[in-house]
Design an enzyme around this catalytic site. Sequence first.
Site, PDB file in Angstrom:
ATOM      1  N   SER A 308       0.868  -1.280  -0.010  1.00  0.00           N
ATOM      2  CA  SER A 308      -0.080   0.001   0.017  1.00  0.00           C
ATOM      3  C   SER A 308       0.732   1.169  -0.026  1.00  0.00           C
ATOM      4  CB  SER A 308      -1.130   0.029   1.178  1.00  0.00           C
ATOM      5  OG  SER A 308      -0.222   0.144   2.523  1.00  0.00           O
ATOM      6  N   GLU A 314      -1.849   4.276  -6.122  1.00  0.00           N
ATOM      7  CA  GLU A 314      -2.086   4.847  -7.377  1.00  0.00           C
ATOM      8  C   GLU A 314      -3.032   3.807  -8.044  1.00  0.00           C
ATOM      9  OE1 GLU A 314       1.414   7.852  -7.798  1.00  0.00           O
ATOM     10  OE2 GLU A 314       1.508   6.149  -9.141  1.00  0.00           O
ATOM     11  N   HIS A 588      -4.442  35.214  -5.323  1.00  0.00           N
ATOM     12  CA  HIS A 588      -5.678  34.935  -4.696  1.00  0.00           C
ATOM     13  C   HIS A 588      -6.924  35.076  -5.921  1.00  0.00           C
ATOM     14  CE1 HIS A 588      -9.375  34.820  -1.768  1.00  0.00           C
ATOM     15  NE2 HIS A 588      -9.679  35.814  -2.364  1.00  0.00           N
TER      16      HIS A 588
END
Length: 621
Positions: A308, A314, A588
């Site tokens: 794992s 993936e 932003h």
Amino acid sequence: RKARQTTTHYMMKVLRALTVACFALAGMLCLTGNLHISRNQNLQMAPVMSRVSSRATSGLCARKVPAFQGRLQDKSDLCPILNCRSPYVQSQCGNTCQTSVALQAAKRPVRVHASMPSVSSTGDYDYDVLIIGCGVGGHGAALHAVQQGMKVGVIGGHDVGGTCVNRGCVPSKALLAAAGELHKLKSADHLGALGISTNGVSFDRQKIADHAANLATTIKGNLRRSLEAIGVDVIQGKGKLMDRNTVEIGLPGRLDISGSVTAKNIIIATGSVPAVPPGIQIDDQRVFTSDKALKLESLPEWIAIIGSGYIGLEFADVYTALGVQVTLIEALPNLMPGFDAEIRRLAQRVLVDGRKSVDYHTNVFATKVSPTTFGGVEVELTDASTGEKKDLLEVDAVMVATGRRPYTEGLGLTNVNVDLLRGGFIPVNEKMQVIDAKGEVMDNVYAIGDANGKYMLAHAASAQGISAIENMSGRENVVNHRHVPAACFTHPEISFVGVDEEIARKEAEEGGYADKIGVAKVSFKGNSKALAMKEPDGLAKMIYRKDSGEILGMHIMGLHSADLIHEASNAMSSGQTLYDLRMMVHAHPTVAEVLDELFKHAQLEHVTKPESETMAIPAYV
């Protein structure tokens, strides 16, 4: 009429001249044949694949060309024309021809980076540096070597690009790209929150597989062309060390690929292959590794993935998106070993527990994997603590994702007196120079990437390759592997750089600065961009020193985390501290603001950056 006769006469003369020229060219092609090097001759090899098709020239070579009969008084005169590739010319001119090749090699133009002095000094060698292996590590080393003015040869093995391009990072990202879109389209809650509805989602398995294969082919071609464009000789075949300066070239099943080359410096960059635990027999049908899984030839209803880590996670992401039931089998007590504990818990909640098609077994070994007569596979699970048989699973297929081992078979390391470390890794020092069985450093032989096992990631191999070139150029360089980022491309992604909280606190305790360790965390749930995209599952965690402001580790799970991590890793590499980073401006709204907030959350002891309080972070070299 007379004018027409004159014109016809001159046309006949032109045709006769063209015929003679064609015969002359045919003779040269006949002599040239395929690009080939005799095993008992030490010649520089350019790309072994001939630019002239042997099929096209075989008919010409069968003829006796009068234009060349009786005219080759000194066969060495043909060397500059034929580049000494013809076995016939080699056999006729002997040492004279080899001398000619050496002269040609010395005169070959090399592109030098404008700001770098040339350090090329091949002397009696074919190359300044010869790289065995043409994956990401070998490619990075070759590019940097050319910038230093070196003459470079790269032995490409079976395929240019190595594991990453052909059987790893690149094709897996194509599968994950499809998986990411399917995860979104299959989530009614996610789409509904965005005001989108669908009437069912379907996919074409073969087209997804073709996308992965085509991507690998494209990147492989780009990689080869990027080397050839700057004068790097890409040699087909496998390399075997004969001594510290000589490499024999060959390829199983290809009698036309043979010979040897010499180099002042040699870099071993042979990569790795999947590691398969005892008791598991790979048949590439129902029991296979990631190499086979990437081809996506079929989709079992239920697959067990042993391991794992990055690879297992993936592929679990890919298979669940494609409707396959997945069972993860992990030998350690927790899933996702190697991840920060807090990030691991979040990842398990989102990627495993949050998906109905995934279950898992931890602290167990898959001690026996046996295909059944009914088309399934039985997996015997044994308790890792007690050794007792714990369970028996019957699934449709098993994928082994238990890591990778270095590929050093046939490399001829015994010829240079090198003993492999446990696990088959090549011993090297911090400069990537190979250490022989006596413990002595081989100053001209280097090993990078998965072959040395320091950090088995493609970009780490590239960094090591560049470092090796720097060291052989006389500029001491050591890779700090704690500054090399890593990423797992699940949905959402996971990334990290540096140490986790447990290691940081342990080292601080031993170093006497336990009270200087700080931890900052920011959730993606407060990020405007993540909220707008309805992907708020995520956490960024930073471990740092309160006094110096140095980042010791960064761990992120969330949207675009594989891209975000580089801001931290580059800051660590360049010596920037939180005193510097908290003054940076981030656009932003962007996901990058997660890191902006994280930097500003740090509880530092000083208002401004202290001039004297610094700490040398231990380097994993």
